[in-house]
Design a protein around this motif. Structure first.
Motif, short mmCIF file in Angstrom:
data_model
loop_
_atom_site.label_atom_id
_atom_site.label_comp_id
_atom_site.label_asym_id
_atom_site.label_seq_id
_atom_site.Cartn_x
_atom_site.Cartn_y
_atom_site.Cartn_z
N LEU A 47 0.78 -1.28 -0.10
CA LEU A 47 0.08 -0.01 0.01
C LEU A 47 0.88 1.34 -0.07
CD1 LEU A 47 -2.73 -0.57 2.33
CD2 LEU A 47 -3.00 -0.22 0.27
N ILE A 60 -1.57 4.00 -2.32
CA ILE A 60 -2.66 3.59 -3.20
C ILE A 60 -3.91 3.47 -2.80
CG2 ILE A 60 -1.05 2.30 -4.80
CD1 ILE A 60 -2.32 -0.21 -3.74
N ASN A 61 -5.04 3.80 -3.66
CA ASN A 61 -6.32 3.65 -3.27
C ASN A 61 -6.70 4.49 -1.98
OD1 ASN A 61 -6.55 1.46 -5.05
ND2 ASN A 61 -6.08 -0.08 -3.50
N LYS A 78 -7.79 6.51 5.93
CA LYS A 78 -8.25 6.54 4.75
C LYS A 78 -9.46 7.17 5.37
CE LYS A 78 -10.14 4.64 0.65
NZ LYS A 78 -10.52 3.26 -0.51
N HIS A 82 -14.36 2.06 1.49
CA HIS A 82 -15.15 1.77 0.16
C HIS A 82 -15.21 0.18 0.41
CE1 HIS A 82 -15.62 0.41 -4.05
NE2 HIS A 82 -16.33 1.63 -4.24
N SER A 84 -14.69 -2.11 -1.52
CA SER A 84 -13.55 -3.03 -1.73
C SER A 84 -12.26 -2.93 -0.91
CB SER A 84 -13.03 -2.59 -3.16
OG SER A 84 -12.95 -0.98 -3.26
N ASP A 85 -12.33 -2.11 -0.04
CA ASP A 85 -11.17 -2.18 0.98
C ASP A 85 -11.33 -2.96 2.22
OD1 ASP A 85 -11.73 1.45 1.25
OD2 ASP A 85 -10.24 0.47 0.08
#
Lengths: 114, 116
Positions: A47, A60-61, A78, A82, A84-85
């Motif tokens: 990450l 990233i992300n 963060k 989301h 997807s996390d």
């Protein structure tokens, strides 16, 4: 010898709310610090990485982490989670930038609620 | 596509048997690392290679474990006289050069070893 403590084995947040995964480290030298993510049935993915250039590291992300030497911490954040996390997150330390041995924490499982 | 490939993805063996776990690194990567991840734990370092030679094998738990990388590419982790405590996911990673600076380690999906 270096070591890593991830303060929460499991974190659950709602989608769209902030994420905080906590990590404390111990190292005899000037360590490199990393966060890796492990999604089910996938390999570990880097990450972000801290190597003394800047204390706030962007990854990233949308993830970022802040190195705080006085607190020996390297927490991952963060602003807005989301779905997807959802995954397992590992805080990792190596004793110095050129060290080849990575020492992993025990991991924090992040669950995202809809 | 080439990421790090590990075979088999799953291996079940009987206590006392010999097993070999294979790692195909990303093409051109000179450094290769083995880690072991027990259930509910983070990965633990076993050994790493720079080219063909094992540069640091300090993480191998005992002399039943051995790893080779004869041509500087594919590596095999060998476990003799397996024990139930050897059950874990064995992870392999490779990097273009030794870790440092912007060099990143890329991990495979692992081999899940179960000793019954």
């Amino acid at each position: 010898a270096q070591s890593v403590t991830q303060l929460d084995s499991h974190v659950s947040v709602s989608e769209g709310t902030p994420v905080l995964l906590r990590c404390n480290y111990s190292s005899s030298y000037s360590p490199s610090l990393f966060w890796y993510v492990q999604h089910p049935n996938k390999g570990l993915q880097l990450l972000l990485k801290y190597t003394s250039a800047a204390t706030l590291v962007k990854g990233i992300n949308g993830f970022e982490a802040e190195f705080k030497k006085s607190e020996t911490s390297f927490h991952l954040t963060k602003p807005s989670a989301h779905m997807s996390d959802a995954a397992e997150y590992f805080c990792v330390v190596s004793d110095w930038e050129g060290a080849q041995k990575l020492v992993f924490g025990q991991g924090t499982r992040l669950t995202i609620n809809p | 596509g080439a990421g790090v490939s590990q075979t088999p993805s799953n291996k079940v063996t009987e206590k006392g048997k010999y097993v070999e776990l294979r790692c195909d690194p990303i093409s051109g990567h000179t450094a290769l690392y083995w880690y072991r991840q027990s259930l509910g734990q983070g990965p633990e370092f076993l050994i790493y290679f720079q080219g063909t030679g094992a540069a640091d094998d300090s993480g191998l738990p005992n002399d039943r474990f051995f790893a080779v990388r004869p041509e500087g590419s594919v590596s095999t982790l060998k476990i003799q006289r397996t024990e139930r405590g050897d059950s874990a996911v064995y992870l392999c990673a490779s990097s273009l050069t030794l870790l440092g600076g912007n060099t990143e380690a890329f991990f495979g999906q692992g081999t899940r070893l179960t000793v019954v």
